[in-house]
Design a protein around this motif. Sequence first.
Motif, short mmCIF file in Angstrom:
data_model
loop_
_atom_site.label_atom_id
_atom_site.label_comp_id
_atom_site.label_asym_id
_atom_site.label_seq_id
_atom_site.Cartn_x
_atom_site.Cartn_y
_atom_site.Cartn_z
N THR A 578 33.96 24.39 61.11
CA THR A 578 33.22 25.62 60.79
C THR A 578 32.40 25.46 59.52
N ILE A 579 32.93 24.69 58.54
CA ILE A 579 32.26 24.59 57.25
C ILE A 579 31.03 23.71 57.32
N GLU A 580 31.15 22.53 57.89
CA GLU A 580 30.07 21.55 57.78
C GLU A 580 28.79 21.97 58.48
N PRO A 581 28.84 22.52 59.70
CA PRO A 581 27.57 23.00 60.31
C PRO A 581 26.95 24.14 59.51
N SER A 582 27.79 25.03 59.00
CA SER A 582 27.26 26.14 58.22
C SER A 582 26.62 25.63 56.93
N LEU A 583 27.26 24.66 56.28
CA LEU A 583 26.70 24.08 55.06
C LEU A 583 25.36 23.42 55.35
N ALA A 584 25.28 22.67 56.43
CA ALA A 584 24.02 22.01 56.78
C ALA A 584 22.92 23.04 57.06
N SER A 585 23.29 24.14 57.71
CA SER A 585 22.31 25.18 58.01
C SER A 585 21.79 25.83 56.74
N TYR A 586 22.69 26.15 55.82
CA TYR A 586 22.27 26.77 54.57
C TYR A 586 21.40 25.82 53.75
N ARG A 587 21.75 24.55 53.75
CA ARG A 587 20.94 23.57 53.00
C ARG A 587 19.53 23.51 53.57
N SER A 588 19.44 23.42 54.88
CA SER A 588 18.11 23.27 55.49
C SER A 588 17.26 24.51 55.28
N ALA A 589 17.91 25.67 55.16
CA ALA A 589 17.17 26.91 54.93
C ALA A 589 16.89 27.15 53.46
N THR A 595 24.82 27.95 50.38
CA THR A 595 25.20 26.56 50.12
C THR A 595 26.37 26.49 49.15
N ALA A 596 26.29 27.27 48.07
CA ALA A 596 27.37 27.26 47.08
C ALA A 596 28.67 27.78 47.69
N TYR A 597 28.58 28.79 48.53
CA TYR A 597 29.77 29.35 49.18
C TYR A 597 30.45 28.31 50.06
N GLU A 598 29.67 27.62 50.87
CA GLU A 598 30.27 26.63 51.78
C GLU A 598 30.77 25.40 51.03
N LEU A 599 30.11 25.04 49.96
CA LEU A 599 30.62 23.94 49.13
C LEU A 599 31.98 24.30 48.55
N THR A 600 32.17 25.57 48.20
CA THR A 600 33.46 26.03 47.69
C THR A 600 34.53 25.90 48.76
N ASN A 601 34.21 26.30 49.99
CA ASN A 601 35.15 26.15 51.10
C ASN A 601 35.46 24.67 51.34
#
Length: 930
Positions: A578-589, A595-601
Amino acid sequence: MSPDLGTQTPLPGAPLLTTFSLVLVGRQQECERIDGLLAGAGLGRSGVLVLSGDAGIGKSALLDYAIQRADGFDVLHAAGIESEADLPFAGLHALLRPLADLIDRIPEPQARALRVALALETGEPNLLSAHAGTLSVLAEAAERAPVLVAVDDAHWLDRASLGALAFALRRLAAEPIAALVATRPPERPGSPLERLPTLELAGVEQVAALALLRGRWGGELAPEVSRRLAEAAGGNPLALVEVPVLLTDRERRGLDPLEDPLPVAESIARGVRRALRDLPEQTRRELLLLAARGSDTRLELAALAPAEEAGLIRLHAAAATFRHPLMRSAVYLAATSDERRGAHRVLADAFADDPDRHAWHMAATAEGPDEELAFALEEAARRGAARGGHAAESRALERAARLSPDDDRRAGRLSAASRAAYWAGEPERALSLVEEALPLVNDPLIRADAVHQRFAIAGWQGLLQSSHKELEAEAERVASLDAERAAKLLGVVVASCLDNLDARGALQVARRRVELCESAGEEWRHRTLKDLIWALVMLGETREAVARLPEVLADPDRASGAAPCLVWLERYEEARSTIEPSLASYRSAGNLLGTAYELTNLALLEIRLARLGAATLAASEGAQLAEEMGNLYLLGCNLPMLARIAAIYGNEAACRADAERSFELAARIDAASIRADASLALGLLELGLGRPREAAAALEPLAGLVEERGLREPSVVPYGPDLIEAHIRAGDTAAARTMLSDFEAKAEALGRQWALAGAARCAGLLAEPGEIDVHFERSLRRHERSENSFERARTELCYGERLRRASRRIDAREQLRSAIARFDLLGAAPWSGRARSELLASGESIPRRDPTAPERLTPQELQIASQVAAGKTNREVGAALFLSPKTVEHHLTAVYRKLELHSRGELTRLFASEGRDQALPAPARVASGR
């Protein structure tokens, strides 16, 4: 080399400001610092220096000195302009204008984002890529020749430009780039420049002040007058050269007494007004246009020549600039309100083809509310938002609100300005705007939005003063009108309860949210269920939580919100998925907050798996982004994780520093969870350093907190095994046995493998000699399922200690060797040292280990090495990590040297070996700027 500070013969009718060499009197150390910066850049070493000081202190003169000394450099010179502080990326556009031809050479996603930000094309904004593109363009320019970036009046740069510039300057390393940024001291914390090397400029000493006066006026100033002026000016060079101009000849010679006190603060305005009286009308008119515009576009430069003779401006290369920003302000304020409005009308017509500048200048002509002008500014705000310029968007909306003719529109625009201000990293201003909007609101639904906004911003920034009752009451008032708005309001309450570990309160409110949104769409059901699941897991009501998880996980856009619960439940692969796809999506956007939220997770997950290298990288970047955004909550979440990693490595200073700052943030935002995590880190540090009583003192308050809040899930505040071990090692076995009994019951009830393993380890420490193996073997079997090599190594260390003390030395050595190997791979120096001491006591000695490859690398070096080992080119690595290819090469050279490697192939083979990419040495201070 220091500047030539020789005296000069005073000139009759000299301008208000003298040559910059005189203003540099007493600035030898500052000039030497600049010389060193330029010399380093000439040798390929990047250098950044922020010159901070009050108006007139000499910042501009030092920039001029740097520009004159930058022989062989390409100079990029820009200045913040007060009238353009609300135009998104105006300052960055001016700075990068000479490099426009290089944008096509940088990675395409960055080039596209940068072109959108600079209004060179339309498209979706991506701030992260635009910031990275700024760095890439500067690095491309440095391939041609060394570059000097000289930015004056940075306090008047638009926020978007300042953010992009600071992002780039923080990441300079191996480029031949020197950067000097002049700014006034910030009025409040939160400037993007805060974490850059800064030189605070104070007034020059009295000896230098007297030398400056002597060099400028020679014998025209009586000695006692010079001393009086030096004292009155407080060492401010601008005042030193300005005030004497305002005196009469008799006052300068000491024949007439000076005013008391001397009008230093007013001196510039008085001098400007005096100069204006003697200027032709056309010159005064053009000068006012220059003051209202801030630069020289479309002005009659010939008409400004008398202003140059009067010392108010400089004319060079068909351009006009004020000699000092204070003179610009003085000219503007000396005009009547009608004259100022007239100047802005002229400029609005001149910028008819630039809708944003046209709108702002027209707004300056308003004499009262004007919906047409307000709407034009609202459109300017929309265009700013489309380029990622949230600060400019906010200010345009605020100005539109001031021009709005009715309360509802004013309130709506103030509320929108508040949201934009928060996204721009200005939380205090955001809160002020929404609080101004609230009394104006008549519509109950709009009021609900504003109340939600106020509490959400205030809660995340530690500014919340009211109780939850106000939010709950507001939610019930609108529940029958709009259930989703009511749920949003209650969501702030739930989040606050969870952050404060009040799971009972969170569960009660979360159930009400679910009830409100039963008939809402999937998005809202998922939002409310996520918070409900958090509260249920914390209270140990796992069955209901697990039953509701599938619905949340089925929505990929919302699933990562449940990631911490998945980690607590030991469902690690699901958490990662769940984390890695969401992190990639936030980074690309380019979504910095996401991005900071998912890096925390991600950091939470990696720490639970003892992947310390990956955890450090995620937590460091998460903390850095949170600090850049001014998001205290996410910063507070990441710092305790960095403190825990530092505790494992034995980096006591870093652990204590991050923990101390975590405590400060926890107090400010009232987050018991952050305070608990910081205490966990300190407890582990003390255990690793062999100080069990201090460890118990750090951890014991957590036992009371968990009991008070009714937390049954041991993963939420995982203090149990550490505190029990601390009691055992401190000799308080009675307390240890009591705690162990309770902890074992919780672990058995919920089946947490890490907790069961920890409980069995503690039971082994308390066991009679004949029962040692039973407990420790049970612990080791549990560790195989918990996937945490650090905790397993701790169990092996404890097992080896007990075996040695039971005179089973050969068996002890087997456990201790395994513990040493695991600790060494992780870089857990103090724990490895303890295991080595035990092995030595068992009669076997092994040589002190030369750290393995990744253990010698800094977080950034490890990240670069991992990317290169995956087959990426330097340019691809730079694009991924927001670094220039030259900086990547610089760090990669250090990697090869440290690892004694000679090729990418060798690096790939090294990192392909099992576990090698997980180790990391004592953490670099990436997150906290140390």
